[in-house]
Design an enzyme around this catalytic site. Structure first.
Site, PDB file in Angstrom:
ATOM      1  N   GLU A  35     -10.062  -0.164   5.849  1.00  0.00           N
ATOM      2  CA  GLU A  35      -8.935  -0.314   6.777  1.00  0.00           C
ATOM      3  C   GLU A  35      -9.379   0.017   8.202  1.00  0.00           C
ATOM      4  OE1 GLU A  35      -5.514   2.042   5.706  1.00  0.00           O
ATOM      5  OE2 GLU A  35      -4.198   0.786   6.912  1.00  0.00           O
ATOM      6  N   GLN A  95       0.851  -1.201   0.000  1.00  0.00           N
ATOM      7  CA  GLN A  95       0.000   0.000   0.000  1.00  0.00           C
ATOM      8  C   GLN A  95       0.886   1.251   0.000  1.00  0.00           C
ATOM      9  OE1 GLN A  95      -2.383   0.357   3.508  1.00  0.00           O
ATOM     10  NE2 GLN A  95      -3.467   2.176   2.825  1.00  0.00           N
ATOM     11  N   GLY A  96       0.991   1.911  -1.120  1.00  0.00           N
ATOM     12  CA  GLY A  96       1.865   3.072  -1.258  1.00  0.00           C
ATOM     13  C   GLY A  96       1.071   4.360  -1.252  1.00  0.00           C
ATOM     14  N   SER A 130       1.292   6.906   1.893  1.00  0.00           N
ATOM     15  CA  SER A 130       1.979   7.976   2.637  1.00  0.00           C
ATOM     16  C   SER A 130       3.269   8.412   1.960  1.00  0.00           C
ATOM     17  CB  SER A 130       2.328   7.489   4.049  1.00  0.00           C
ATOM     18  OG  SER A 130       1.186   7.051   4.713  1.00  0.00           O
TER      19      SER A 130
HETATM   20  C1  LIG Z   1       3.705   0.796  11.723  1.00  0.00           C
HETATM   21  C2  LIG Z   1       3.193   1.688  10.619  1.00  0.00           C
HETATM   22  C3  LIG Z   1       2.684   1.121   9.457  1.00  0.00           C
HETATM   23  C4  LIG Z   1       2.251   1.933   8.400  1.00  0.00           C
HETATM   24  N1  LIG Z   1       1.806   1.344   7.243  1.00  0.00           N
HETATM   25  C5  LIG Z   1       1.518   2.114   6.162  1.00  0.00           C
HETATM   26  C6  LIG Z   1       1.215   1.522   4.877  1.00  0.00           C
HETATM   27  O1  LIG Z   1       1.181   0.301   4.707  1.00  0.00           O
HETATM   28  N2  LIG Z   1       0.994   2.356   3.814  1.00  0.00           N
HETATM   29  C7  LIG Z   1       1.024   3.710   3.943  1.00  0.00           C
HETATM   30  O2  LIG Z   1       0.810   4.400   2.935  1.00  0.00           O
HETATM   31  N3  LIG Z   1       1.284   4.313   5.149  1.00  0.00           N
HETATM   32  C8  LIG Z   1       1.557   3.546   6.249  1.00  0.00           C
HETATM   33  N4  LIG Z   1       1.869   4.145   7.464  1.00  0.00           N
HETATM   34  C9  LIG Z   1       1.916   5.613   7.551  1.00  0.00           C
HETATM   35  C10 LIG Z   1       0.825   6.237   8.432  1.00  0.00           C
HETATM   36  O3  LIG Z   1      -0.425   6.202   7.773  1.00  0.00           O
HETATM   37  C11 LIG Z   1       1.260   7.689   8.753  1.00  0.00           C
HETATM   38  O4  LIG Z   1       2.463   7.602   9.512  1.00  0.00           O
HETATM   39  C12 LIG Z   1       0.206   8.436   9.531  1.00  0.00           C
HETATM   40  O5  LIG Z   1      -0.923   8.688   8.741  1.00  0.00           O
HETATM   41  C13 LIG Z   1       0.739   9.765  10.089  1.00  0.00           C
HETATM   42  O6  LIG Z   1       1.349  10.517   9.098  1.00  0.00           O
HETATM   43  P1  LIG Z   1       2.812  11.143   9.314  1.00  0.00           P
HETATM   44  O7  LIG Z   1       3.703  10.059   9.834  1.00  0.00           O
HETATM   45  O8  LIG Z   1       3.196  11.839   8.057  1.00  0.00           O
HETATM   46  O9  LIG Z   1       2.643  12.210  10.485  1.00  0.00           O
HETATM   47  P2  LIG Z   1       2.093  13.689  10.331  1.00  0.00           P
HETATM   48  O10 LIG Z   1       0.825  13.675   9.539  1.00  0.00           O
HETATM   49  O11 LIG Z   1       3.186  14.572   9.840  1.00  0.00           O
HETATM   50  O12 LIG Z   1       1.732  14.061  11.817  1.00  0.00           O
HETATM   51  C14 LIG Z   1       2.723  14.546  12.756  1.00  0.00           C
HETATM   52  C15 LIG Z   1       2.003  14.917  14.037  1.00  0.00           C
HETATM   53  O13 LIG Z   1       1.076  16.010  13.785  1.00  0.00           O
HETATM   54  C16 LIG Z   1      -0.242  15.651  14.187  1.00  0.00           C
HETATM   55  N5  LIG Z   1      -1.232  16.208  13.241  1.00  0.00           N
HETATM   56  C17 LIG Z   1      -1.146  16.187  11.882  1.00  0.00           C
HETATM   57  N6  LIG Z   1      -2.253  16.770  11.342  1.00  0.00           N
HETATM   58  C18 LIG Z   1      -3.039  17.149  12.373  1.00  0.00           C
HETATM   59  C19 LIG Z   1      -4.314  17.780  12.474  1.00  0.00           C
HETATM   60  N7  LIG Z   1      -5.017  18.148  11.368  1.00  0.00           N
HETATM   61  N8  LIG Z   1      -4.829  18.012  13.709  1.00  0.00           N
HETATM   62  C20 LIG Z   1      -4.145  17.643  14.836  1.00  0.00           C
HETATM   63  N9  LIG Z   1      -2.923  17.060  14.803  1.00  0.00           N
HETATM   64  C21 LIG Z   1      -2.389  16.796  13.597  1.00  0.00           C
HETATM   65  C22 LIG Z   1      -0.274  14.119  14.151  1.00  0.00           C
HETATM   66  O14 LIG Z   1      -1.254  13.601  15.028  1.00  0.00           O
HETATM   67  C23 LIG Z   1       1.153  13.776  14.603  1.00  0.00           C
HETATM   68  O15 LIG Z   1       1.231  13.799  16.012  1.00  0.00           O
HETATM   69  C24 LIG Z   1       2.288   3.356   8.538  1.00  0.00           C
HETATM   70  C25 LIG Z   1       2.777   3.925   9.726  1.00  0.00           C
HETATM   71  C26 LIG Z   1       3.233   3.116  10.761  1.00  0.00           C
HETATM   72  C27 LIG Z   1       3.769   3.781  12.021  1.00  0.00           C
END
Ligand SMILES: Cc1cc2nc3c(=O)[nH]c(=O)nc-3n(C[C@H](O)[C@H](O)[C@H](O)COP(=O)(O)OP(=O)(O)OC[C@H]3O[C@@H](n4cnc5c(N)ncnc54)[C@H](O)[C@@H]3O)c2cc1C
Length: 396
Positions: free
Chosen positions: A247, A129-130, A132
């Site tokens: 999901e 799943q690509g 993020s």
């Molecule tokens: C173990 C694991 C498996 C994963 N598997 C997949 C996968 O298979 N495919 C895939 O595509 N992705 C995957 N992900 C990615 C995951 O979906 C993202 O890490 C997640 O959506 C958060 O995005 P980010 O890491 O960019 O953090 P950010 O979005 O940059 O957030 C950083 C911080 O800011 C806060 N924040 C951001 N926006 C807001 C808002 N509007 N209001 C309040 N607070 C906010 C967040 O809560 C967080 O604390 C995975 C992540 C993990 C940890």
């Protein structure tokens, strides 16, 4: 809430249990094959899943017309719970089975369904799943990976992060911007990408658990056929949201079962280990922490059963999945903290009195539990959903 199973549900459970007893040998259990850097672990998991597929134990919820068993919601829960109870490893085919498959059935062309559904169901092809990207996680619609049409091919450039099993995957479900001039939610398409295509580079992310399941993926002029768009062109955001609904909607009851098993390990450990001469389970703060964790896990189980009852009566899953996600992430982290506390220095791999600690399993669970408040949408994002869509508060 009626917790009794019908005779046919009991028969379904017994049939699957018998299959697992016969096929899930000890060398295939989670503890032995969780770490993919161990030689043979990936092949062992794939072989087991292919056997599941061949015997009809993958995609039990899929409709019969696509080769599934058309299992009821309760049967799906029974199936998930039995898998967890048996100690089976997490399925490497789950992106295909639980996310891509249902979307293909919904919006895929006849050719796409014909090409992709059966190999998913047989456990023969793995999907990645690509979605993020480094600057597009919570704000997924801000993604920058772009695809440009060149003759009959799309040419993809960009970078994805956090996807699982990318190096092993056969196919990627990749979101890319196909109309840079449109508003950000309207210029995205859902692409089906062969992961072995030239121009794709995969690198591992070393996790704090020590594992290497997650990847960064770089697309450098990757060419895919024009027809490899799933759903209408430039409407990938809507397609992706349907997929994210699947999901988040996945019932969290199996997690409660998994946490119960882990809690029992903690209880047994506390009863059979001493620190400075005193049995851990006799220490008041440990007794209190064990009781609190037990209550957390049982509350999670009961909340899930309550929602399951609603779904069985025909109410479709909605925003309450956010409330359950917040709850299970907290319960998991509470268990992780308790495990670290019980393990003491030994849980950190330091020499100490509790040498019996099983190969760092406690610190591993603690480290893994840190990711539960991020994956599948962070706690803040879930709380925004609860505030705005359940409680009707103004947008933040
Ligand atoms: C173990 C694991 C498996 C994963 N598997 C997949 C996968 O298979 N495919 C895939 O595509 N992705 C995957 N992900 C990615 C995951 O979906 C993202 O890490 C997640 O959506 C958060 O995005 P980010 O890491 O960019 O953090 P950010 O979005 O940059 O957030 C950083 C911080 O800011 C806060 N924040 C951001 N926006 C807001 C808002 N509007 N209001 C309040 N607070 C906010 C967040 O809560 C967080 O604390 C995975 C992540 C993990 C940890």
């Amino acid at each position: 809430m009626n917790l009794d199973l019908s005779p046919s549900e009991i028969a379904f459970r017994e049939k699957f249990r018998a299959w697992l007893r016969e096929n899930l040998t000890d060398d295939l259990k989670w503890e032995r094959v969780a770490d993919l850097s161990h030689s043979g672990a990936w092949e062992a998991r794939r072989g087991f899943e292919r056997r599941m597929g061949a015997d009809g134990w993958l995609g039990v919820a899929w409709p019969r017309e696509y080769g599934g068993q058309g299992a009821t919601l309760l049967e799906q829960v029974i199936y998930q719970e039995e898998l967890v109870r048996s100690g089976a490893p997490a399925l490497t085919s789950s992106v295909g089975l639980e996310l891509v498959g249902p979307i293909l059935m919904e919006v895929g062309s006849e050719e796409q369904r014909h090409r992709f559904l059966t190999p998913i169901l047989l456990g023969e092809e793995v999907w990645y799943q690509g979605f993020s990207e480094p600057n597009a996680g919570s704000d997924l619609a801000g993604l920058q990976t772009r695809a440009v049409l060149d003759g009959d091919e799309w040419v993809i450039h960009g970078q994805k992060v956090w996807g699982g099993f990318a190096e092993h995957a056969d196919w990627g479900a990749v979101l890319a911007r196909t109309d840079p001039d449109a508003p950000k939610h309207r210029g995205i398409s859902f692409m089906i990408v062969p992961m072995k295509a030239p121009g794709i580079t995969v690198s591992y992310i070393k996790e704090m658990t020590g594992g290497e399941h997650l990847n960064e993926v770089f697309f450098d002029g990757v060419r895919i056929p024009r027809e490899n768009v799933l759903g209408p062109l430039n409407q990938g955001w809507r397609v992706a949201n349907r997929l994210l609904g699947y999901e988040r909607g996945v019932m969290t009851l199996p997690f409660a079962t998994r946490y119960e098993r882990f809690w029992e390990k903690l209880r047994d450990f506390a009863s059979s280990n001493r620190r400075r001469g005193e049995r851990l389970s006799e220490r008041p703060h440990i007794r209190a922490a064990l009781a609190r964790s037990y209550v957390d896990v049982q509350m999670m189980r009961l909340a899930n059963l309550r929602w399951l009852t609603h779904y069985l009566r025909g109410t479709p899953p909605a925003e309450e999945t956010s409330y359950m996600k917040v709850y299970w992430a907290q319960a998991h982290q509470g268990l992780g903290d308790l495990a670290l506390e019980l393990g003491g220095g030994a849980a950190l791999g330091l020499p100490g009195e509790l040498e019996t600690l099983a190969a760092g399993a406690f610190s591993n669970e603690w480290a893994f539990s840190r990711s539960t408040t991020i994956l599948g949408g962070t706690q803040d994002i879930q709380r925004n959903i609860i505030a705005e869509r359940i409680l009707g508060l103004p947008r933040a």
